[in-house]
Design a protein around this motif. Structure first.
Motif, PDB file in Angstrom:
ATOM      1  N   GLY A   1       5.740  11.528  -6.507  1.00 47.09           N
ATOM      2  CA  GLY A   1       6.805  11.649  -7.503  1.00 47.09           C
ATOM      3  C   GLY A   1       7.377  10.338  -8.021  1.00 47.09           C
ATOM      4  N   PHE A   2       6.847   9.207  -7.525  1.00 48.59           N
ATOM      5  CA  PHE A   2       7.332   7.920  -8.019  1.00 48.59           C
ATOM      6  C   PHE A   2       6.652   7.580  -9.345  1.00 48.59           C
ATOM      7  N   GLN A   3       7.368   6.819 -10.203  1.00 46.52           N
ATOM      8  CA  GLN A   3       6.827   6.431 -11.498  1.00 46.52           C
ATOM      9  C   GLN A   3       5.599   5.533 -11.308  1.00 46.52           C
ATOM     10  N   PRO A   4       4.447   5.889 -11.910  1.00 43.50           N
ATOM     11  CA  PRO A   4       3.231   5.081 -11.720  1.00 43.50           C
ATOM     12  C   PRO A   4       3.407   3.604 -12.052  1.00 43.50           C
ATOM     13  N   ALA A   5       4.123   3.304 -13.134  1.00 38.28           N
ATOM     14  CA  ALA A   5       4.303   1.900 -13.522  1.00 38.28           C
ATOM     15  C   ALA A   5       5.089   1.140 -12.460  1.00 38.28           C
ATOM     16  N   ALA A   6       6.136   1.773 -11.934  1.00 37.70           N
ATOM     17  CA  ALA A   6       6.949   1.140 -10.889  1.00 37.70           C
ATOM     18  C   ALA A   6       6.138   0.976  -9.610  1.00 37.70           C
ATOM     19  N   VAL A   7       5.348   1.997  -9.282  1.00 39.73           N
ATOM     20  CA  VAL A   7       4.501   1.950  -8.080  1.00 39.73           C
ATOM     21  C   VAL A   7       3.530   0.775  -8.171  1.00 39.73           C
ATOM     22  N   ARG A   8       2.907   0.617  -9.338  1.00 43.57           N
ATOM     23  CA  ARG A   8       1.917  -0.450  -9.510  1.00 43.57           C
ATOM     24  C   ARG A   8       2.543  -1.836  -9.288  1.00 43.57           C
ATOM     25  N   LYS A   9       3.757  -2.035  -9.793  1.00 46.36           N
ATOM     26  CA  LYS A   9       4.430  -3.328  -9.621  1.00 46.36           C
ATOM     27  C   LYS A   9       4.700  -3.609  -8.142  1.00 46.36           C
ATOM     28  N   VAL A  10       5.190  -2.585  -7.432  1.00 46.56           N
ATOM     29  CA  VAL A  10       5.520  -2.778  -6.014  1.00 46.56           C
ATOM     30  C   VAL A  10       4.252  -3.016  -5.192  1.00 46.56           C
ATOM     31  N   VAL A  11       3.205  -2.236  -5.457  1.00 44.41           N
ATOM     32  CA  VAL A  11       1.951  -2.403  -4.715  1.00 44.41           C
ATOM     33  C   VAL A  11       1.373  -3.803  -4.960  1.00 44.41           C
ATOM     34  N   ALA A  12       1.452  -4.268  -6.203  1.00 45.85           N
ATOM     35  CA  ALA A  12       0.971  -5.625  -6.506  1.00 45.85           C
ATOM     36  C   ALA A  12       1.761  -6.667  -5.722  1.00 45.85           C
ATOM     37  N   ALA A  13       3.074  -6.465  -5.642  1.00 43.99           N
ATOM     38  CA  ALA A  13       3.921  -7.408  -4.906  1.00 43.99           C
ATOM     39  C   ALA A  13       3.609  -7.387  -3.414  1.00 43.99           C
ATOM     40  N   ILE A  14       3.372  -6.192  -2.871  1.00 48.29           N
ATOM     41  CA  ILE A  14       3.045  -6.053  -1.438  1.00 48.29           C
ATOM     42  C   ILE A  14       1.742  -6.788  -1.126  1.00 48.29           C
ATOM     43  N   LEU A  15       0.723  -6.583  -1.963  1.00 51.21           N
ATOM     44  CA  LEU A  15      -0.585  -7.192  -1.705  1.00 51.21           C
ATOM     45  C   LEU A  15      -0.600  -8.690  -1.994  1.00 51.21           C
ATOM     46  N   LYS A  16       0.311  -9.131  -2.844  1.00 49.31           N
ATOM     47  CA  LYS A  16       0.450 -10.575  -3.061  1.00 49.31           C
ATOM     48  C   LYS A  16       0.999 -11.230  -1.793  1.00 49.31           C
ATOM     49  N   GLU A  17       1.943 -10.533  -1.159  1.00 48.53           N
ATOM     50  CA  GLU A  17       2.552 -11.064   0.062  1.00 48.53           C
ATOM     51  C   GLU A  17       1.611 -10.935   1.258  1.00 48.53           C
ATOM     52  N   GLU A  18       0.909  -9.776   1.354  1.00 52.17           N
ATOM     53  CA  GLU A  18       0.024  -9.519   2.494  1.00 52.17           C
ATOM     54  C   GLU A  18      -1.310  -8.956   2.016  1.00 52.17           C
ATOM     55  N   PRO A  19      -2.199  -9.801   1.511  1.00 51.69           N
ATOM     56  CA  PRO A  19      -3.517  -9.318   1.084  1.00 51.69           C
ATOM     57  C   PRO A  19      -4.270  -8.697   2.260  1.00 51.69           C
ATOM     58  N   GLY A  20      -5.074  -7.694   1.973  1.00 50.65           N
ATOM     59  CA  GLY A  20      -5.914  -7.115   3.017  1.00 50.65           C
ATOM     60  C   GLY A  20      -5.332  -5.932   3.754  1.00 50.65           C
ATOM     61  N   LEU A  21      -4.109  -5.515   3.415  1.00 53.36           N
ATOM     62  CA  LEU A  21      -3.535  -4.336   4.059  1.00 53.36           C
ATOM     63  C   LEU A  21      -4.384  -3.111   3.742  1.00 53.36           C
ATOM     64  N   ASP A  22      -4.451  -2.158   4.718  1.00 56.21           N
ATOM     65  CA  ASP A  22      -5.184  -0.926   4.417  1.00 56.21           C
ATOM     66  C   ASP A  22      -4.286   0.036   3.641  1.00 56.21           C
ATOM     67  N   VAL A  23      -4.886   1.123   3.163  1.00 51.42           N
ATOM     68  CA  VAL A  23      -4.181   2.056   2.285  1.00 51.42           C
ATOM     69  C   VAL A  23      -2.922   2.602   2.943  1.00 51.42           C
TER      70      VAL A  23
END
Length: 203
Positions: free
Chosen positions: A169-191
């Motif tokens: 139910g989260f907004q896809p655009a908002a989700v994409r920004k947060v996921v990008a930020a998470i992976l920028k901080e910690e590359p290689g995390l699993d799903v």
């Protein structure tokens, strides 16, 4: 009027940042784009827009002048307040938002929480010419903003996590920004790790 604050990043969340300068901690409401840009930084220069009302004195912070300019443009539209403008700026990078408005993509604007058909139409009607001027005089750069990319190695897992969080139910655009930020901080995390972090950080 405060033009910008330069200091230590004391606290940071997807919606707020506290920048400490000269012993004072300034609490700033921020977009997901600014959150992504500030991730991992010990110090930063954050551009500020003060919004003063009878019952509140809010400070909005932006990593770039472009984002602040677009915030000012959005809040000049009747019915668009600071909180809604921040939602729009969380959904789109400055260059993306300029393109959406220029090409009259009201459907894209309507995908943002708090933006209905009438508000989307008003934004396009009121800002199309203004955005054209800002693009032509170089105030807004057509190049993508920094901080939003997902590394090639992480893309497949990122897309799975984005799909799962969007289904919740989260907004896809908002989700994409947060996921990008998470992976920028910690590359290689699993799903699963990305989803768990995302659930905590998406507002």
């Amino acid at each position: 009027m405060i033009a910008y604050i330069k200091g230590v990043v004391g606290e940071l969340s997807p919606t707020e940042a506290v920048i400490e300068a000269a012993g004072v901690g300034y609490q700033l409401a921020i977009s997901l784009n600014t959150f992504a840009a500030l991730q991992g930084k010990e110090t930063a220069k954050v551009y500020v827009k003060e919004v003063i009302r009878e019952d509140a004195h809010d400070l909005f912070g932006f990593f770039s002048k472009e984002e602040r300019t677009l915030f000012e443009a959005l809040t000049s539209v009747n019915g668009i307040g600071g909180a809604t403008a921040r939602m729009v700026l969380s959904a789109f990078a400055p260059a993306e938002l300029a393109e959406v408005i220029q090409s009259e993509q009201t459907a894209m604007l309507k995908s943002v929480k708090g933006i209905g058909p009438k508000a989307a139409a008003r934004i396009v009607l009121d800002l199309k010419d203004k955005i054209g001027t800002l693009l032509s005089n170089g105030t807004i750069d057509v190049a993508p903003s920094a901080g939003g990319g997902i590394a090639t190695a992480d893309k497949e897992r990122a897309e799975e996590a984005i799909s799962a969080l969007s289904t919740l139910g989260f907004q896809p655009a908002a989700v994409r920004k947060v996921v990008a930020a998470i992976l920028k901080e910690e590359p290689g995390l699993d799903v699963q790790q990305i989803i768990k972090r995302g659930l905590k950080e998406i507002k």
